[in-house]
Design a protein around this motif. Structure first.
Motif, PDB file in Angstrom:
ATOM      1  N   ALA A 156       2.348  14.145   1.870  1.00 32.69           N
ATOM      2  CA  ALA A 156       0.948  14.296   2.288  1.00 32.69           C
ATOM      3  C   ALA A 156       0.022  13.395   1.477  1.00 32.69           C
ATOM      4  O   ALA A 156      -0.879  12.739   2.031  1.00 32.69           O
ATOM      5  CB  ALA A 156       0.521  15.754   2.146  1.00 32.69           C
ATOM      6  N   ILE A 157       0.217  13.348   0.158  1.00 31.75           N
ATOM      7  CA  ILE A 157      -0.623  12.503  -0.696  1.00 31.75           C
ATOM      8  C   ILE A 157      -0.462  11.042  -0.308  1.00 31.75           C
ATOM      9  O   ILE A 157      -1.452  10.300  -0.184  1.00 31.75           O
ATOM     10  CB  ILE A 157      -0.259  12.720  -2.181  1.00 31.75           C
ATOM     11  CG1 ILE A 157      -0.603  14.155  -2.618  1.00 31.75           C
ATOM     12  CG2 ILE A 157      -0.984  11.711  -3.076  1.00 31.75           C
ATOM     13  CD1 ILE A 157       0.057  14.572  -3.924  1.00 31.75           C
ATOM     14  N   ASN A 158       0.764  10.611  -0.103  1.00 30.69           N
ATOM     15  CA  ASN A 158       1.011   9.207   0.272  1.00 30.69           C
ATOM     16  C   ASN A 158       0.376   8.857   1.602  1.00 30.69           C
ATOM     17  O   ASN A 158      -0.217   7.779   1.766  1.00 30.69           O
ATOM     18  CB  ASN A 158       2.515   8.928   0.321  1.00 30.69           C
ATOM     19  CG  ASN A 158       3.148   8.860  -1.061  1.00 30.69           C
ATOM     20  OD1 ASN A 158       2.454   8.659  -2.059  1.00 30.69           O
ATOM     21  ND2 ASN A 158       4.452   9.028  -1.129  1.00 30.69           N
ATOM     22  N   ILE A 159       0.474   9.763   2.562  1.00 30.71           N
ATOM     23  CA  ILE A 159      -0.063   9.486   3.898  1.00 30.71           C
ATOM     24  C   ILE A 159      -1.590   9.475   3.877  1.00 30.71           C
ATOM     25  O   ILE A 159      -2.226   8.579   4.450  1.00 30.71           O
ATOM     26  CB  ILE A 159       0.452  10.525   4.909  1.00 30.71           C
ATOM     27  CG1 ILE A 159       1.966  10.403   5.099  1.00 30.71           C
ATOM     28  CG2 ILE A 159      -0.272  10.387   6.244  1.00 30.71           C
ATOM     29  CD1 ILE A 159       2.464   9.071   5.607  1.00 30.71           C
ATOM     30  N   ILE A 160      -2.194  10.447   3.219  1.00 33.01           N
ATOM     31  CA  ILE A 160      -3.662  10.483   3.146  1.00 33.01           C
ATOM     32  C   ILE A 160      -4.187   9.246   2.421  1.00 33.01           C
ATOM     33  O   ILE A 160      -5.153   8.611   2.870  1.00 33.01           O
ATOM     34  CB  ILE A 160      -4.149  11.774   2.449  1.00 33.01           C
ATOM     35  CG1 ILE A 160      -3.904  12.993   3.347  1.00 33.01           C
ATOM     36  CG2 ILE A 160      -5.643  11.676   2.111  1.00 33.01           C
ATOM     37  CD1 ILE A 160      -4.207  14.325   2.676  1.00 33.01           C
ATOM     38  N   SER A 161      -3.565   8.879   1.297  1.00 32.51           N
ATOM     39  CA  SER A 161      -4.038   7.722   0.533  1.00 32.51           C
ATOM     40  C   SER A 161      -3.853   6.431   1.331  1.00 32.51           C
ATOM     41  O   SER A 161      -4.706   5.530   1.283  1.00 32.51           O
ATOM     42  CB  SER A 161      -3.327   7.633  -0.814  1.00 32.51           C
ATOM     43  OG  SER A 161      -1.924   7.536  -0.654  1.00 32.51           O
ATOM     44  N   LYS A 162      -2.771   6.331   2.090  1.00 32.02           N
ATOM     45  CA  LYS A 162      -2.558   5.156   2.939  1.00 32.02           C
ATOM     46  C   LYS A 162      -3.649   5.048   4.003  1.00 32.02           C
ATOM     47  O   LYS A 162      -4.223   3.969   4.220  1.00 32.02           O
ATOM     48  CB  LYS A 162      -1.191   5.235   3.609  1.00 32.02           C
ATOM     49  CG  LYS A 162      -0.877   4.068   4.542  1.00 32.02           C
ATOM     50  CD  LYS A 162       0.498   4.241   5.184  1.00 32.02           C
ATOM     51  CE  LYS A 162       0.788   3.115   6.190  1.00 32.02           C
ATOM     52  NZ  LYS A 162       2.115   3.307   6.846  1.00 32.02           N
ATOM     53  N   GLU A 178      -6.287  10.564  -8.433  1.00 31.85           N
ATOM     54  CA  GLU A 178      -6.475   9.122  -8.236  1.00 31.85           C
ATOM     55  C   GLU A 178      -6.860   8.780  -6.804  1.00 31.85           C
ATOM     56  O   GLU A 178      -7.522   7.770  -6.557  1.00 31.85           O
ATOM     57  CB  GLU A 178      -5.189   8.381  -8.615  1.00 31.85           C
ATOM     58  CG  GLU A 178      -4.900   8.402 -10.111  1.00 31.85           C
ATOM     59  CD  GLU A 178      -3.484   7.936 -10.428  1.00 31.85           C
ATOM     60  OE1 GLU A 178      -2.722   7.627  -9.479  1.00 31.85           O
ATOM     61  OE2 GLU A 178      -3.128   7.894 -11.625  1.00 31.85           O
ATOM     62  N   ASN A 179      -6.468   9.638  -5.874  1.00 33.83           N
ATOM     63  CA  ASN A 179      -6.733   9.371  -4.460  1.00 33.83           C
ATOM     64  C   ASN A 179      -7.791  10.298  -3.856  1.00 33.83           C
ATOM     65  O   ASN A 179      -7.917  10.383  -2.636  1.00 33.83           O
ATOM     66  CB  ASN A 179      -5.426   9.479  -3.666  1.00 33.83           C
ATOM     67  CG  ASN A 179      -4.476   8.333  -3.972  1.00 33.83           C
ATOM     68  OD1 ASN A 179      -4.646   7.226  -3.483  1.00 33.83           O
ATOM     69  ND2 ASN A 179      -3.479   8.601  -4.807  1.00 33.83           N
ATOM     70  N   HIS A 180      -8.543  10.978  -4.726  1.00 35.83           N
ATOM     71  CA  HIS A 180      -9.670  11.808  -4.286  1.00 35.83           C
ATOM     72  C   HIS A 180      -9.241  12.880  -3.290  1.00 35.83           C
ATOM     73  O   HIS A 180      -9.910  13.119  -2.277  1.00 35.83           O
ATOM     74  CB  HIS A 180     -10.772  10.935  -3.679  1.00 35.83           C
ATOM     75  CG  HIS A 180     -11.173   9.783  -4.533  1.00 35.83           C
ATOM     76  ND1 HIS A 180     -12.016   9.912  -5.619  1.00 35.83           N
ATOM     77  CD2 HIS A 180     -10.827   8.465  -4.488  1.00 35.83           C
ATOM     78  CE1 HIS A 180     -12.173   8.726  -6.195  1.00 35.83           C
ATOM     79  NE2 HIS A 180     -11.455   7.844  -5.527  1.00 35.83           N
TER      80      HIS A 180
END
Length: 459
Positions: free
Chosen positions: A281-287, A317-319
């Motif tokens: 989820a973090i990777n997808i949202i940040s992307k 780091e990705n808010h």
């Protein structure tokens, strides 16, 4: 004593009302108790919810053979809502046999009659559907329960409660609102698959606001539950080395959903209990944030239970914020180490999150009690109400009362962004100075919505 009214940033509004009308298994202590609760039920399909195998004397999941003597179809949904058990009559009703393929993102075990995650859709699609009037009745019941508990604003996932057109759910809320029967402000967490989300956006529903009802962020179910052993983990479950839980979406599917929302000015809140689901989820949202130049502080991980400090730093780091449920410690404390072994030392790190990202409290009701004082007690004591003899779980993660109230009010505004009217409640104790053990006993005496009295306790 007067304090601000509570905001619950993730629950199931219609589910709270519906739960009052079905067979509730939360107090079942054995499979025999479950069977006795089903006796003499007149429905064509017997439906019940709320059992927790950890509370049963058998200490195991019920299975279809336990209910082989019941001729009617039976559906028993675990308390988490991510796992269900059916009997042979229900399998026959669904036309499911040992050769039936499972659903991507879900699992069917024909031999045990256990369904999990997206496979539950096969059951729910076949159940009798509620009418518009049924939905309104559930909404009215839930509205009353929430006001009695001092809650005046919520974010709610309702499109996935039943297999119904989302516009029928919107109509039910709006009719209840127009008839003056909805005082609680509701922001809908839009839980729709990709094709229906496209339709929702095309028809102009994204971020649409009515009176006490507003369309909010995209809600995505990223994995399962810890209790049901379907939360997606990077390392396998303790003593179950072939089980890593279930990711309900591939990376590509999840990105397509988040990207579609982001391009249409919708935030995303993603249910992720396990660390593998959270990392995805973090990777997808940040992307999506990088591609669409949209760093919204309203994107969040819901639950965020099995996240270590590195993942929390990655969220910062990705808010990306977190919507957490301290009350889950009530049921989970006895099973956490059993499920994940030494990883328990980096789980339920809600105070660590609070110190670095925006953290809001919720209850996920009716999965757990909507009572905000139970939730506050769990956050402050880090103890279980149900298993109060057990020690506090990672007591260094405890909140102060001031911090916990902020997480239940101001910190939830970013996830709701609705009317900022001053709602408040009167309670029967001084919450700032009472004993921690007394917090869970606090009662709401009055609830005020924009200075108007909307609930008063009579006894």
């Amino acid at each position: 004593m007067k304090i601000p009214a509570f905001i619950d940033s993730h629950l199931h509004f219609i589910g709270i009302g519906y739960y009052q009308e079905i067979i509730n298994l939360k107090n079942a202590k054995s499979i025999k108790d479950i069977k006795e609760a089903l006796i003499d039920n007149q429905a064509p399909v017997i439906f019940a919810r709320g059992f927790n195998q950890e509370n049963l004397i058998e200490k195991r999941m019920p299975n279809k053979s336990d209910f082989s003597d019941i001729e009617k179809p039976v559906v028993l949904v675990r308390v988490c809502g991510h796992v269900a058990v059916v009997n042979q009559a229900m399998l026959d009703y669904l036309k499911i046999d040992e050769f039936t393929k499972s659903v991507p993102g879900g699992n069917i075990d024909y031999n045990s009659g256990i369904f999990s995650e997206k496979a539950l859709s096969l059951i729910f699609e076949a159940l009798p559907k509620p009418t518009l009037e049924d939905l309104k009745r559930y909404i009215i019941t839930a509205n009353k329960i929430l006001l009695e508990n001092g809650i005046t604003k919520v974010a709610s996932d309702d499109f996935s409660t039943f297999d119904l057109p989302y516009e029928m759910v919107i109509k039910a809320f709006n009719e209840a609102d127009q008839e003056g029967l909805l005082q609680v402000e509701v922001v809908e967490q839009v839980n729709l698959p990709y094709d229906r989300l496209q339709d929702f956006i095309k028809k102009g529903y994204a971020n649409k606001k009515y009176h006490n009802f507003k369309m909010g962020p995209l809600k995505i179910l990223g994995d399962g539950s810890l209790g049901g052993k379907t939360a997606a983990l990077i390392s396998p479950y303790e003593n179950d080395l072939n089980n890593y839980g279930i990711l309900t979406y591939s990376d590509e599917e999840l990105f397509d959903l988040v990207a579609l929302a982001s391009q249409n000015d919708m935030d995303s809140v993603i249910h992720a209990i396990g660390d593998r689901a959270a990392l995805q989820a973090i990777n997808i949202i940040s992307k999506a944030q990088r591609l669409f130049l949209r760093k919204s502080p309203h994107n969040a991980i819901i639950h965020a239970q099995i996240l270590n400090k590195k993942l929390i730093q990655k969220m910062a780091e990705n808010h990306i914020g977190a919507i957490v449920q301290p009350i889950f410690l009530n049921s989970d404390i006895p099973i956490i180490e059993e499920r994940i072994g030494e990883r328990y030392l980096e789980s339920y790190l809600f105070k660590t999150m609070y110190n670095s990202i925006n953290v809001g409290f919720s209850t996920d009701a009716p999965v757990d009690s909507v009572n905000p004082f139970y939730n506050l007690y769990s956050a402050i004591s880090r103890k279980s109400i149900k298993f109060n003899d057990l020690p506090a779980f990672l007591s260094e993660e405890a909140f102060t009362i001031k911090e916990a109230l902020l997480a239940y009010n101001e910190n939830n505004f970013p996830y709701l962004y609705i009317n900022e009217n001053l709602d408040y409640i009167e309670i029967d104790k001084d919450i700032y100075n009472c004993e921690i053990e007394d917090i869970k006993q606090i009662k709401v005496l009055k609830t005020y919505k924009a200075a108007n009295l909307v609930f008063e306790r009579k006894n």
